[in-house]
Design a protein around this motif. Sequence first.
Motif, PDB file in Angstrom:
ATOM      1  N   GLY A   7     -26.561  18.844 -40.637  1.00  0.00           N
ATOM      2  CA  GLY A   7     -27.816  19.583 -40.684  1.00  0.00           C
ATOM      3  C   GLY A   7     -27.577  21.059 -40.470  1.00  0.00           C
ATOM      4  N   TYR A   8     -28.676  21.789 -40.346  1.00  0.00           N
ATOM      5  CA  TYR A   8     -28.566  23.226 -40.086  1.00  0.00           C
ATOM      6  C   TYR A   8     -29.842  23.713 -39.413  1.00  0.00           C
ATOM      7  CZ  TYR A   8     -31.650  24.028 -44.135  1.00  0.00           C
ATOM      8  OH  TYR A   8     -32.713  24.036 -44.999  1.00  0.00           O
ATOM      9  N   LEU A   9     -29.745  24.888 -38.820  1.00  0.00           N
ATOM     10  CA  LEU A   9     -30.898  25.567 -38.231  1.00  0.00           C
ATOM     11  C   LEU A   9     -31.289  26.710 -39.160  1.00  0.00           C
ATOM     12  CD1 LEU A   9     -29.663  25.738 -34.527  1.00  0.00           C
ATOM     13  CD2 LEU A   9     -31.547  24.324 -35.364  1.00  0.00           C
ATOM     14  N   ASP A  10     -32.584  26.839 -39.443  1.00  0.00           N
ATOM     15  CA  ASP A  10     -33.006  27.952 -40.295  1.00  0.00           C
ATOM     16  C   ASP A  10     -33.201  29.208 -39.459  1.00  0.00           C
ATOM     17  OD1 ASP A  10     -35.450  27.708 -39.019  1.00  0.00           O
ATOM     18  OD2 ASP A  10     -36.596  27.189 -40.821  1.00  0.00           O
ATOM     19  N   ALA A  11     -33.678  30.264 -40.086  1.00  0.00           N
ATOM     20  CA  ALA A  11     -33.826  31.546 -39.395  1.00  0.00           C
ATOM     21  C   ALA A  11     -34.813  31.469 -38.240  1.00  0.00           C
ATOM     22  CB  ALA A  11     -34.267  32.616 -40.400  1.00  0.00           C
ATOM     23  N   ASN A  12     -35.748  30.519 -38.293  1.00  0.00           N
ATOM     24  CA  ASN A  12     -36.741  30.354 -37.222  1.00  0.00           C
ATOM     25  C   ASN A  12     -36.272  29.431 -36.115  1.00  0.00           C
ATOM     26  OD1 ASN A  12     -38.692  31.976 -38.596  1.00  0.00           O
ATOM     27  ND2 ASN A  12     -39.190  30.205 -39.907  1.00  0.00           N
ATOM     28  N   GLY A  13     -35.097  28.823 -36.293  1.00  0.00           N
ATOM     29  CA  GLY A  13     -34.594  27.904 -35.281  1.00  0.00           C
ATOM     30  C   GLY A  13     -35.035  26.473 -35.482  1.00  0.00           C
ATOM     31  N   ASP A  14     -35.654  26.157 -36.648  1.00  0.00           N
ATOM     32  CA  ASP A  14     -36.052  24.784 -36.956  1.00  0.00           C
ATOM     33  C   ASP A  14     -34.859  24.007 -37.500  1.00  0.00           C
ATOM     34  OD1 ASP A  14     -38.681  25.044 -36.156  1.00  0.00           O
ATOM     35  OD2 ASP A  14     -39.379  25.664 -38.133  1.00  0.00           O
ATOM     36  N   LEU A  15     -34.822  22.721 -37.176  1.00  0.00           N
ATOM     37  CA  LEU A  15     -33.708  21.869 -37.568  1.00  0.00           C
ATOM     38  C   LEU A  15     -34.014  21.143 -38.883  1.00  0.00           C
ATOM     39  CD1 LEU A  15     -30.959  20.561 -36.743  1.00  0.00           C
ATOM     40  CD2 LEU A  15     -32.295  18.792 -35.574  1.00  0.00           C
ATOM     41  N   PHE A  16     -33.020  21.083 -39.756  1.00  0.00           N
ATOM     42  CA  PHE A  16     -33.133  20.365 -41.018  1.00  0.00           C
ATOM     43  C   PHE A  16     -31.985  19.372 -41.113  1.00  0.00           C
ATOM     44  CE2 PHE A  16     -35.715  24.015 -41.611  1.00  0.00           C
ATOM     45  CZ  PHE A  16     -36.693  23.666 -42.534  1.00  0.00           C
ATOM     46  N   LEU A  17     -32.288  18.143 -41.533  1.00  0.00           N
ATOM     47  CA  LEU A  17     -31.303  17.070 -41.569  1.00  0.00           C
ATOM     48  C   LEU A  17     -30.754  16.880 -42.979  1.00  0.00           C
ATOM     49  CD1 LEU A  17     -33.209  14.434 -39.391  1.00  0.00           C
ATOM     50  CD2 LEU A  17     -31.567  16.168 -38.629  1.00  0.00           C
ATOM     51  N   MET A  18     -29.433  16.697 -43.066  1.00  0.00           N
ATOM     52  CA  MET A  18     -28.774  16.454 -44.347  1.00  0.00           C
ATOM     53  C   MET A  18     -28.162  15.055 -44.401  1.00  0.00           C
ATOM     54  SD  MET A  18     -29.322  19.354 -45.859  1.00  0.00           S
ATOM     55  CE  MET A  18     -28.193  19.481 -47.235  1.00  0.00           C
ATOM     56  N   GLY A  19     -28.353  14.259 -43.347  1.00  0.00           N
ATOM     57  CA  GLY A  19     -27.855  12.885 -43.342  1.00  0.00           C
ATOM     58  C   GLY A  19     -26.534  12.736 -42.623  1.00  0.00           C
ATOM     59  N   ARG A  20     -25.951  11.560 -42.731  1.00  0.00           N
ATOM     60  CA  ARG A  20     -24.693  11.283 -42.047  1.00  0.00           C
ATOM     61  C   ARG A  20     -23.556  12.104 -42.648  1.00  0.00           C
ATOM     62  NH1 ARG A  20     -25.106   9.731 -37.350  1.00  0.00           N
ATOM     63  NH2 ARG A  20     -23.177   8.521 -37.349  1.00  0.00           N
ATOM     64  N   VAL A  21     -22.735  12.633 -41.766  1.00  0.00           N
ATOM     65  CA  VAL A  21     -21.581  13.416 -42.198  1.00  0.00           C
ATOM     66  C   VAL A  21     -20.688  12.586 -43.122  1.00  0.00           C
ATOM     67  CG1 VAL A  21     -19.425  14.448 -41.378  1.00  0.00           C
ATOM     68  CG2 VAL A  21     -21.577  14.952 -40.191  1.00  0.00           C
ATOM     69  N   LYS A  22     -20.540  11.305 -42.799  1.00  0.00           N
ATOM     70  CA  LYS A  22     -19.664  10.437 -43.590  1.00  0.00           C
ATOM     71  C   LYS A  22     -20.195  10.200 -45.002  1.00  0.00           C
ATOM     72  CE  LYS A  22     -17.604   7.846 -39.753  1.00  0.00           C
ATOM     73  NZ  LYS A  22     -17.448   6.502 -39.138  1.00  0.00           N
ATOM     74  N   GLN A  23     -21.499  10.387 -45.205  1.00  0.00           N
ATOM     75  CA  GLN A  23     -22.087  10.117 -46.518  1.00  0.00           C
ATOM     76  C   GLN A  23     -22.188  11.403 -47.349  1.00  0.00           C
ATOM     77  OE1 GLN A  23     -22.303   6.994 -47.196  1.00  0.00           O
ATOM     78  NE2 GLN A  23     -21.866   6.458 -45.061  1.00  0.00           N
ATOM     79  N   ARG A  24     -21.096  12.140 -47.402  1.00  0.00           N
ATOM     80  CA  ARG A  24     -21.030  13.335 -48.241  1.00  0.00           C
ATOM     81  C   ARG A  24     -19.987  13.092 -49.328  1.00  0.00           C
ATOM     82  NH1 ARG A  24     -17.460  14.299 -44.065  1.00  0.00           N
ATOM     83  NH2 ARG A  24     -15.682  15.639 -44.486  1.00  0.00           N
TER      84      ARG A  24
END
Length: 507
Positions: free
Chosen positions: A402-419
Amino acid sequence: MKNLIHILLQHAELQPQKIALIDARGREISFKNLLVEVQKRAQFLKEKGIKKDDAILVFVPMSIDLYAWILGIWYAGATAVFVDAWAKTERLEQCCKIAKPRAFLGTPKAHLLRILSKEIRRIPLKIIAGFAPFKSNSTLLKPVEVDEADTALITFTTGSTGIPKAAKRTHEFLLQQHLVLKKYIAQAQNSIDLPALPVFVLHNLASGMTSVLPHADPRSPEKAEPEKLLNQIEKHRITSCVASPILFLKLADYLLKSGEKTSLKEIHTGGAPVFPKQAKLLLKAFPLTKTTVVYGSTEAEPISMIAAEKLASWQKNIAETGLPAGRPIVDIALKIISISDDAIAVNSQEDFLKLSLKNGEVGEICVSGKHVLKEYVANPEAIRQNKIHVENEIWHRTGDAGYLDANGDLFLMGRVKQRFSFKNKLYFAFPLEAQLSEIEGVKLGTVFKKGDEVFTVIEAEKSAQEKVLEALNVIDFPLQNVKFVERIPRDPRHNSKIDYEKLKELF
């Protein structure tokens, strides 16, 4: 130290007649009488030779009796051990070897496991729940004093392969988790809650709230009968509910078809992803209910929260942005670090900071805090792979990208293994799953790479498959092999998350 048992003692003294638990049949017990039942069980365990820190394997279904036993085990200073009911014999025996239980507590049916498992047969003490003889004067026992680092509860992770990870939930961990949940899932003390996730019953008892145990098996939420749950909600005037998404979606589907309404004022859901389309469905079915989606894990609950309205209104392409998960709670430290498939060891805070990524950069989500699990039982390799020791801090690697945007909100990209990589571009499965979920007719879908091939697997009705293919051809998507299946395998705990290992076995 003060733990959940001491809090129960306070409620039994301050509000003795208040109802603590109501079971699916409508039977109820007050805080005072619950304490009596807890003390009886603690005295019984003491007479059977159970000592402080002894582990007791528990196989009792969600009921008043279950919670009387759990609290009785803690009252006696012992440790409750839970293994998922779906676990096969090999996994059950692995769990026994890790936890080393001194007693096996179960229903008569559960004791049939003794036939199948030599490890259970080796457990010295066998107790049949419901048939344990309690003495009339057994309520005089005082609770055994425990330290904050003493283990209260051992549970095992969902994974069905490899050595099971035994989560060591200390008394301090459970207390801190309760305090955080009380802060962020702040039902009024006069609330009546329907907790379909068993650990929340303990939180409710510590909060002095009434819990109605759901007319559904928490091990199989997909089999829940909406009519029975709605009858409970109306009969007991339930004001709040905590459950996995699949249970709420079943309720929502029934409500929209029947036109019925509920008295629920707030609902909280977690344990599996909720996509914008599903959030819209929940808002439509529960129009007068405050709906919150919680992101967390066995090791850290909660991590962040997002209102269903905010999730439902998300207009951007989730395949590009990831799934919004809200702002991380202030009681947890969260960092995004560079993705690695290897264990991570650092020598200093400075070394750890070098791993940290900037806002907007995708990496692995790591968390630290008082309600974050510190270790696993008898599994140094799991600790090495999942924990990062940074001077006096322990950071937990969630395994989620995942990542944090400029406002500090969290966004999920899923399991690390499923890339995976496709045409020189890195993809994460989860945002693609979210994009698939937005296509009309798709019940569930995912994308994964096996060998050199990328598979898009979709669960959809036959009548919708042609339109689904048309929709896929006009969006930016890593298309190679599209397969329609009758059902995508789910995780055995929430029956909501995709079981990627089983799915890959199909191909």
